[in-house]
Design an enzyme around this catalytic site. Structure first.
Site, PDB file in Angstrom:
ATOM      1  N   CYS A 131       4.878  -0.067   2.599  1.00 39.95           N
ATOM      2  CA  CYS A 131       5.468  -1.375   2.883  1.00 39.95           C
ATOM      3  C   CYS A 131       6.878  -1.295   3.464  1.00 39.95           C
ATOM      4  O   CYS A 131       7.202  -2.045   4.374  1.00 39.95           O
ATOM      5  CB  CYS A 131       5.423  -2.271   1.666  1.00 39.95           C
ATOM      6  SG  CYS A 131       6.194  -1.539   0.222  1.00 39.95           S
ATOM      7  N   ASP A 188       0.819  -1.220   0.000  1.00 38.68           N
ATOM      8  CA  ASP A 188       0.000   0.000   0.000  1.00 38.68           C
ATOM      9  C   ASP A 188       0.852   1.268   0.000  1.00 38.68           C
ATOM     10  O   ASP A 188       0.379   2.347   0.320  1.00 38.68           O
ATOM     11  CB  ASP A 188      -0.955   0.001   1.208  1.00 38.68           C
ATOM     12  CG  ASP A 188      -0.208   0.053   2.529  1.00 38.68           C
ATOM     13  OD1 ASP A 188       1.042  -0.002   2.523  1.00 38.68           O
ATOM     14  OD2 ASP A 188      -0.875   0.152   3.583  1.00 38.68           O
ATOM     15  N   HIS A 219       8.011  -2.966  -4.155  1.00 39.09           N
ATOM     16  CA  HIS A 219       7.528  -3.564  -2.906  1.00 39.09           C
ATOM     17  C   HIS A 219       8.634  -4.167  -2.033  1.00 39.09           C
ATOM     18  O   HIS A 219       9.604  -4.720  -2.534  1.00 39.09           O
ATOM     19  CB  HIS A 219       6.492  -4.636  -3.228  1.00 39.09           C
ATOM     20  CG  HIS A 219       5.825  -5.180  -2.009  1.00 39.09           C
ATOM     21  ND1 HIS A 219       5.005  -4.403  -1.229  1.00 39.09           N
ATOM     22  CD2 HIS A 219       5.886  -6.395  -1.408  1.00 39.09           C
ATOM     23  CE1 HIS A 219       4.585  -5.138  -0.211  1.00 39.09           C
ATOM     24  NE2 HIS A 219       5.104  -6.332  -0.287  1.00 39.09           N
TER      25      HIS A 219
END
Lengths: 274, 213
Positions: free
Chosen positions: A92, A89, A263
């Site tokens: 991370c 989101d 990510h």
């Protein structure tokens, strides 16, 4: 003078866009925003903030069809046993860092004491940044509260539950963001070299560091790890050369994160057990 | 709610400051209103603040976050009062701390001088890391304000962070009044008219604010 106001000239802005077009653009923006919100909501309902530890072999499943990534997974499994995935989101990195830095203190009194000292000192970095006190106090106090609970014997499960409770977890993320921003401002002369283009360091902090859901880059990582004196090793898994990088490079890593484009997840070296 | 009563969100001595503020800004014509507000906070802060508040889905809306938000908003209220900035004020609307009414005076030596604007501020449960929703209640004919009162301002959107507060919002909106961003208008008519300040002023006093003030 009065005539001027009554002239029925078409209303345009400097670029010749009519109010009608402007409204339809606004409508389009609104639809895009609604769609984004729906996606965010879907993510927040289906993916926990932090997941349970899993074998890094789950990555093999994920990249079944991809030979390049399969090879990378093999390389990673040679040194790492577990992965703990985080919600993608934009928070991370901060969430993974937060979880890993608290988790490593569970049941480790010496590590706890050392970290608590560094954490307490982080308040000075905030004070130097000149932030309005009441805007930072709640976040600092909240972090300290969780930290002290860990020191008083919080279990892994309790920590997991706390950090999966959104209101609690987000307060921790906000603190780390504020601290990162304060560290960047403190070391302005150094960090300004890492900022691309015309953007000022203050603008960068306001746009890319302080707001929630903004993704982290190297500069965030260097600043936060330096501010708290915790070494982080990032293992890169992408189509490029990959490899590892330690932040800041002066510290031995005590947290390991896996980076895949856009990510961060937590990974655990082979020596550690469940 | 017994444990709630022990954690008073209003700090000691702050009632006096509240009263002074009240006397100063004259927003609240009835002292009774203010007294009721303070009473409502002290008796049952959690139920008093959280009563009409929605909790986000997927968020375990326990009392922890409600309490943190109301504590934060109280600090903001105190700061606003103590700094006593010229031409801006805000106060909770009734006994709900999650909805405020703000007042901004048009900056002097601008077309808005002498005009007063009311705004509504609504605080979500993710406040302060989620921005409040801020709108003009009073009509505001301005390049960056649409006809529904929505404001185009970076700190209310992608520049918002927990380091900002109601005070910084009101100050920013006040300076937006005198320095509109003409390049990306929400109201093209206002943007067009802005170059002629005399016409603009006339439009404000004779059309937009004809019946107010």
């Amino acid at each position: 003078m009065a005539e001027e106001a009554t002239t029925p000239a078409p209303i345009t802005n400097g670029e010749g866009i009519s109010q009608q077009e402007l409204d339809s653009n606004a409508l389009h923006d609104e639809l895009v925003m609604k769609q984004q919100e729906a996606i965010d909501k879907e993510i927040s309902l289906t993916i926990p903030l932090v997941r349970d530890k899993e074998s890094v072999r789950v990555l093999t499943e994920e990249y079944k069809e991809d030979a390049v990534y399969q090879k990378k997974v093999d390389e990673i499994s040679a040194s790492y046993k577990f992965i703990r995935r985080t919600r993608p989101d934009g928070n991370c990195f901060f969430r993974a860092f937060c979880y890993a830095s608290l988790e490593r203190l569970v049941g480790k009194e010496d590590e706890f004491k050392a970290f608590r000292e560094k954490f307490a000192a982080s308040k000075d970095i905030l004070a130097a940044a000149g932030f309005t006190q009441f805007t930072v106090d709640d976040f600092y106090d909240n972090f300290l509260e969780i930290l002290d609970k860990v020191g008083k014997g919080m279990t892994d499960q309790e920590l997991f539950d706390q950090l999966n409770e959104q209101s609690m977890a987000d307060y921790l993320v906000v603190y780390l963001r504020i601290l990162t921003s304060a560290e960047l401002r403190k070391g302005r002369e150094f960090y300004v070299n890492f900022i691309d283009g015309e953007q000022s360091l203050d603008d960068f902090c306001q746009l890319e560091v302080e707001p929630m859901y903004k993704e982290s880059d190297h500069i965030h990582i260097i600043a936060l790890t330096s501010a708290l004196g915790i070494g982080v090793r990032i293992v890169y898994m992408d189509r490029g050369l990959g490899g590892n990088h330690d932040f800041p490079d002066s510290l031995a890593p005590s947290i390991h994160l896996l980076y895949r484009p856009g990510h961060y997840d937590i990974i655990y070296p082979n020596a550690e057990t469940v | 709610m017994k444990e709630g009563a022990q954690v008073l969100p209003v700090e000691q001595g702050s009632n006096l400051i509240l009263l002074r503020y009240f006397q100063g800004i004259k927003v609240w014509k009835e002292e009774k209103q203010l007294t009721e507000f303070i009473m409502a906070q002290n008796v049952s802060p959690r139920s008093g603040f959280g009563g009409s508040r929605k909790t986000n889905e997927g968020v375990s809306g326990g009392s922890k976050d409600t309490h943190s938000v109301s504590k934060r908003l109280h600090s903001e209220l105190m700061t606003l009062m103590m700094k006593g900035d010229k031409g801006i004020s805000a106060f909770p609307d009734g006994d709900n701390i999650f909805k405020w009414i703000g007042t901004i005076h048009g900056p002097e030596e601008t077309v808005f001088s002498g005009l007063t604007f009311k705004l509504s501020l609504e605080f979500p449960s993710g406040y302060p890391y989620t921005p409040p929703s801020v709108k003009f209640i009073s009509p505001c004919f301005h390049p960056n304000v649409d006809t529904a009162g929505n404001i185009c301002l970076d700190i209310l959107k992608d520049k918002w962070s927990a380091l900002l507060d109601v005070r910084t919002i009101l100050i920013s909106i006040q300076s937006l009044l005198s320095e509109p961003n003409i390049e990306s208008p929400l109201n093209t008519k206002a943007a067009q008219m802005w170059k002629n300040q005399e016409t603009y002023r006339k439009h404000l006093t004779e059309v937009v604010h004809k019946n107010s003030n």
